[in-house]
Design a protein around this motif. Structure first.
Motif, PDB file in Angstrom:
ATOM      1  N   CYS B  76       0.712  -1.304   0.244  1.00  0.00           N
ATOM      2  CA  CYS B  76      -0.171  -0.042   0.199  1.00  0.00           C
ATOM      3  C   CYS B  76       0.527   1.802   0.334  1.00  0.00           C
ATOM      4  O   CYS B  76       0.670   2.633  -0.098  1.00  0.00           O
ATOM      5  N   GLY B  77       1.662   0.766   0.150  1.00  0.00           N
ATOM      6  CA  GLY B  77       2.667   2.566  -0.193  1.00  0.00           C
ATOM      7  C   GLY B  77       2.892   3.432   1.260  1.00  0.00           C
ATOM      8  O   GLY B  77       4.157   3.826   1.531  1.00  0.00           O
ATOM      9  N   GLN B  78       2.734   2.806   2.441  1.00  0.00           N
ATOM     10  CA  GLN B  78       2.923   3.402   3.650  1.00  0.00           C
ATOM     11  C   GLN B  78       4.772   3.216   3.897  1.00  0.00           C
ATOM     12  O   GLN B  78       5.069   2.063   4.090  1.00  0.00           O
ATOM     13  N   GLU B  79       4.738   4.125   4.322  1.00  0.00           N
ATOM     14  CA  GLU B  79       5.588   4.707   4.736  1.00  0.00           C
ATOM     15  C   GLU B  79       5.632   4.712   6.173  1.00  0.00           C
ATOM     16  O   GLU B  79       4.501   5.023   6.930  1.00  0.00           O
ATOM     17  N   PHE B  80       6.734   3.760   7.691  1.00  0.00           N
ATOM     18  CA  PHE B  80       6.806   3.188   9.342  1.00  0.00           C
ATOM     19  C   PHE B  80       7.864   3.227   9.554  1.00  0.00           C
ATOM     20  O   PHE B  80       8.938   2.440   9.151  1.00  0.00           O
ATOM     21  N   ALA B  81       8.043   3.635  10.656  1.00  0.00           N
ATOM     22  CA  ALA B  81       8.799   3.022  11.628  1.00  0.00           C
ATOM     23  C   ALA B  81       8.724   1.850  12.264  1.00  0.00           C
ATOM     24  O   ALA B  81       7.639   1.182  12.962  1.00  0.00           O
ATOM     25  N   VAL B  82       9.624   0.832  11.745  1.00  0.00           N
ATOM     26  CA  VAL B  82       9.291  -1.254  12.501  1.00  0.00           C
ATOM     27  C   VAL B  82       9.779  -0.634  13.763  1.00  0.00           C
ATOM     28  O   VAL B  82      11.066  -0.358  14.304  1.00  0.00           O
ATOM     29  N   GLU B  83       9.177  -1.035  15.118  1.00  0.00           N
ATOM     30  CA  GLU B  83       9.085  -1.237  16.007  1.00  0.00           C
ATOM     31  C   GLU B  83       9.407  -2.423  16.701  1.00  0.00           C
ATOM     32  O   GLU B  83       8.880  -3.643  16.040  1.00  0.00           O
ATOM     33  N   ASP B  84      10.268  -2.886  17.519  1.00  0.00           N
ATOM     34  CA  ASP B  84      10.370  -4.337  17.590  1.00  0.00           C
ATOM     35  C   ASP B  84      10.853  -5.009  16.799  1.00  0.00           C
ATOM     36  O   ASP B  84      10.135  -6.175  16.867  1.00  0.00           O
ATOM     37  N   PHE B  85      10.903  -4.813  15.713  1.00  0.00           N
ATOM     38  CA  PHE B  85      11.649  -4.989  14.494  1.00  0.00           C
ATOM     39  C   PHE B  85      10.247  -6.284  13.947  1.00  0.00           C
ATOM     40  O   PHE B  85      10.350  -7.333  14.042  1.00  0.00           O
ATOM     41  N   VAL B  86       9.017  -5.457  14.234  1.00  0.00           N
ATOM     42  CA  VAL B  86       7.741  -6.445  13.288  1.00  0.00           C
ATOM     43  C   VAL B  86       8.222  -5.996  12.125  1.00  0.00           C
ATOM     44  O   VAL B  86       7.400  -4.567  11.838  1.00  0.00           O
ATOM     45  N   PHE B  87       7.993  -6.693  10.835  1.00  0.00           N
ATOM     46  CA  PHE B  87       8.138  -5.690   9.775  1.00  0.00           C
ATOM     47  C   PHE B  87       6.627  -6.231   9.217  1.00  0.00           C
ATOM     48  O   PHE B  87       6.410  -7.248   8.323  1.00  0.00           O
TER      49      PHE B  87
END
Lengths: 223, 123
Positions: B76-87
């Motif tokens: 979907c193209g969403q950019e986000f910060a990966v927290e706790d390595f949940v990809f």
């Protein structure tokens, strides 16, 4: 007074350059190269022994066996029928790097190899930083380890393309949960291909062998 | 614990750069360490301080910028910060994720003394 001088260079650019050279050499000859990583004792050498036993007549397999000390693993692989085995004793280093691999590569007759296995040093942290010129990393985990290992070593599970879960014959004798380990691994890397095997009983190995055969066949077609 | 090897690579690269660009004494080496680089900043600093005393970088400071994982969803193209390595995409839950930042293991820049350069200029 000070002045900023831009560098913008990868710390491991020398390693990456050598790895690219290795990759080109292997590609040119249609060799599939897999870099095996795991904690100590997950069964990298056992899996390679079994694989040699099963595929040695169909495929021409080259092996590079890395160890901190001793050539024990390389000797085991020779005893298992490995015809082209080269040890790398790192003498303390916790990982293989591209320089070490490029040093032993000329000792292998690359024109006579379809599949090259590189057995890294048992360590899930350091080897993840070093490209060896492989096509993909195969990460092993065994059911005697914690099922949260992917969460503890996310960089390695993120960079690996394949996860082999070994010692499934021992499932039930520890708190290791098969569904949980897969869930944990896929939360880091949704594309991870997963095999469940026991090198002791042979369970699940057929699927692993088939996949390796297909991998080599696909590579040959591209050639 | 391969931070000693990494520190050695940093020192070698910087020394090459000093020679290549004919640089005055280096005050600071700025490196970028991604959360996915498998390098621990404190262990790296320890390794760096252990190997530099006998080199031209003895008085050079190592500045470490730690880069968290930033990703983009391929679905979907969403950019986000990966927290706790949940990809996984927080918007559409897809696991098809491209890592944009967080794998860095780079030497960003050097800070050098330029008093000498200025004096030379005015001479």
């Amino acid at each position: 007074m000070s002045e900023k001088i831009s560098v913008e260079k990868k710390v491991l650019s020398e390693n990456d350059k050598l790895a690219a050279d290795i990759r080109a050499q292997l590609k040119q000859r249609g060799i599939v190269a897999l870099n095996f990583v795991s904690s100590p004792g997950s069964g990298k050498t056992s899996l390679l022994e079994k694989t040699l036993g099963a595929l040695n007549n169909e495929l021409r397999i080259g092996l590079i066996a890395g160890d901190v000390q001793t050539e024990n693993d390389a000797n085991r692989l020779k005893a298992a029928g490995g015809k082209m085995v080269r040890p790398i004793v790192t003498g303390g280093a916790c990982h293989l790097d591209a320089k070490m691999v490029s040093r032993v590569l000329p000792e292998l007759d690359l024109d006579k190899i379809d599949l090259l296995f590189i057995e890294n040093v048992g360590n899930l942290v350091c080897p993840s930083s070093y490209d060896l010129g492989e096509d993909m990393k195969v990460v092993l985990i065994s059911t005697t380890e914690g099922d949260d290992k992917p969460l503890k070593y996310p960089a390695m599970f993120r960079r690996a393309a394949v996860m082999v879960i070994n010692k499934i014959d021992l499932l039930g004798s520890s708190d290791f949960d098969m569904n949980r380990v897969k869930e944990n691994a896929r939360s880091i890397n949704a594309d991870l291909k997963i095999f469940e095997v026991s090198c002791r009983t042979g369970q699940g190995l057929e699927a692993w062998y088939n996949w390796l055969n297909e991998l080599v066949a696909t590579q040959k077609k591209v050639q | 614990m391969h931070e000693l090897s990494i520190a050695t690579s940093i020192v070698e690269t910087v020394l090459q750069e000093i020679q290549r660009q004919n640089l005055p004494p280096v005050q600071t080496i700025a490196v970028r360490i991604g959360a996915l680089s498998s390098v621990d900043p404190e262990a790296l600093r320890f390794g760096y301080e252990a190997i530099t005393p006998d080199t031209p970088l003895a008085n050079t400071k190592l500045e470490i910028e730690f880069v968290p994982v930033q990703a983009k969803c391929r679905a979907c193209g969403q950019e986000f910060a990966v927290e706790d390595f949940v990809f996984a995409c927080p918007l559409c839950d897809s696991g098809q994720i491209e890592v944009m930042r967080g794998e860095e293991l780079d030497i960003a820049y050097l800070e050098v003394e330029n008093d000498k350069l200025n004096t030379d200029d005015t001479d």
